[in-house]
Design an enzyme around this catalytic site. Sequence first.
Site, PDB file in Angstrom:
ATOM      1  N   THR A  23       0.948  -1.052  -0.063  1.00  0.00           N
ATOM      2  CA  THR A  23       0.053  -0.142  -0.159  1.00  0.00           C
ATOM      3  C   THR A  23       0.931   1.176  -0.127  1.00  0.00           C
ATOM      4  O   THR A  23       2.011   1.296   0.703  1.00  0.00           O
ATOM      5  CB  THR A  23      -1.177  -0.018   1.138  1.00  0.00           C
ATOM      6  OG1 THR A  23      -2.123   0.969   1.051  1.00  0.00           O
ATOM      7  CG2 THR A  23      -0.544   0.170   2.459  1.00  0.00           C
ATOM      8  N   CYS A  29      -2.986   7.507   8.172  1.00  0.00           N
ATOM      9  CA  CYS A  29      -3.494   6.303   8.151  1.00  0.00           C
ATOM     10  C   CYS A  29      -2.609   5.049   8.453  1.00  0.00           C
ATOM     11  O   CYS A  29      -1.348   5.195   8.711  1.00  0.00           O
ATOM     12  CB  CYS A  29      -4.010   5.793   6.592  1.00  0.00           C
ATOM     13  SG  CYS A  29      -5.100   7.056   5.671  1.00  0.00           S
ATOM     14  N   HIS A  46      -5.660  -0.865   4.778  1.00  0.00           N
ATOM     15  CA  HIS A  46      -5.108   0.615   4.894  1.00  0.00           C
ATOM     16  C   HIS A  46      -6.444   1.291   5.621  1.00  0.00           C
ATOM     17  O   HIS A  46      -7.224   1.723   4.852  1.00  0.00           O
ATOM     18  CB  HIS A  46      -4.843   0.921   3.322  1.00  0.00           C
ATOM     19  CG  HIS A  46      -4.315   2.463   3.291  1.00  0.00           C
ATOM     20  ND1 HIS A  46      -3.609   2.507   2.424  1.00  0.00           N
ATOM     21  CD2 HIS A  46      -4.829   3.671   4.015  1.00  0.00           C
ATOM     22  CE1 HIS A  46      -3.001   3.824   2.465  1.00  0.00           C
ATOM     23  NE2 HIS A  46      -3.980   4.381   3.521  1.00  0.00           N
TER      24      HIS A  46
END
Length: 161
Positions: A23, A29, A46
Amino acid sequence: MSEMIKVGMADLNVCISPNAITTLGLGSCVGIVLYDPIKKIAGMVHVMLPDSTKILNNENKAKFADTGIDELIRQMLTIGADRKSLIAKIAGGAQMFAFSNNSDMMRIGERNVEATKLKLQQLGIPIRAEDTGLNYGRTIEFYPETGELLIKSVGKERKIL
């Protein structure tokens, strides 16, 4: 031939070795990797926000730490992972901007990390490694074959957890 499986923001996916999973752009995040080291099955979510119960429009389970981890486990079990073998590695949760007040809304990265750790603890999944906090973004790649989590950040040394 192995494939690099991509996970977007507020997204999740699973993979089996020799494939790997990645990711991009983790700021506040948190990227959560769950891994069955015996079967070499991995999953990544994520997450953008800590808690689905505080948001009205919350049907995207991958967006939240509480529901994203549950959904990730569900998908991993369907491709053969053993629930009792799962371990976790986490990265992200940065404080990307400096604010003069320290309100909860501004501490989103820290709150994402706290919610992730709490949920994993409740599920009895040990966190084997983490690279969280500070003030820079991260891109992560996980390799189920070796169990290595590669962390890349602009202007920083690559790390392997």
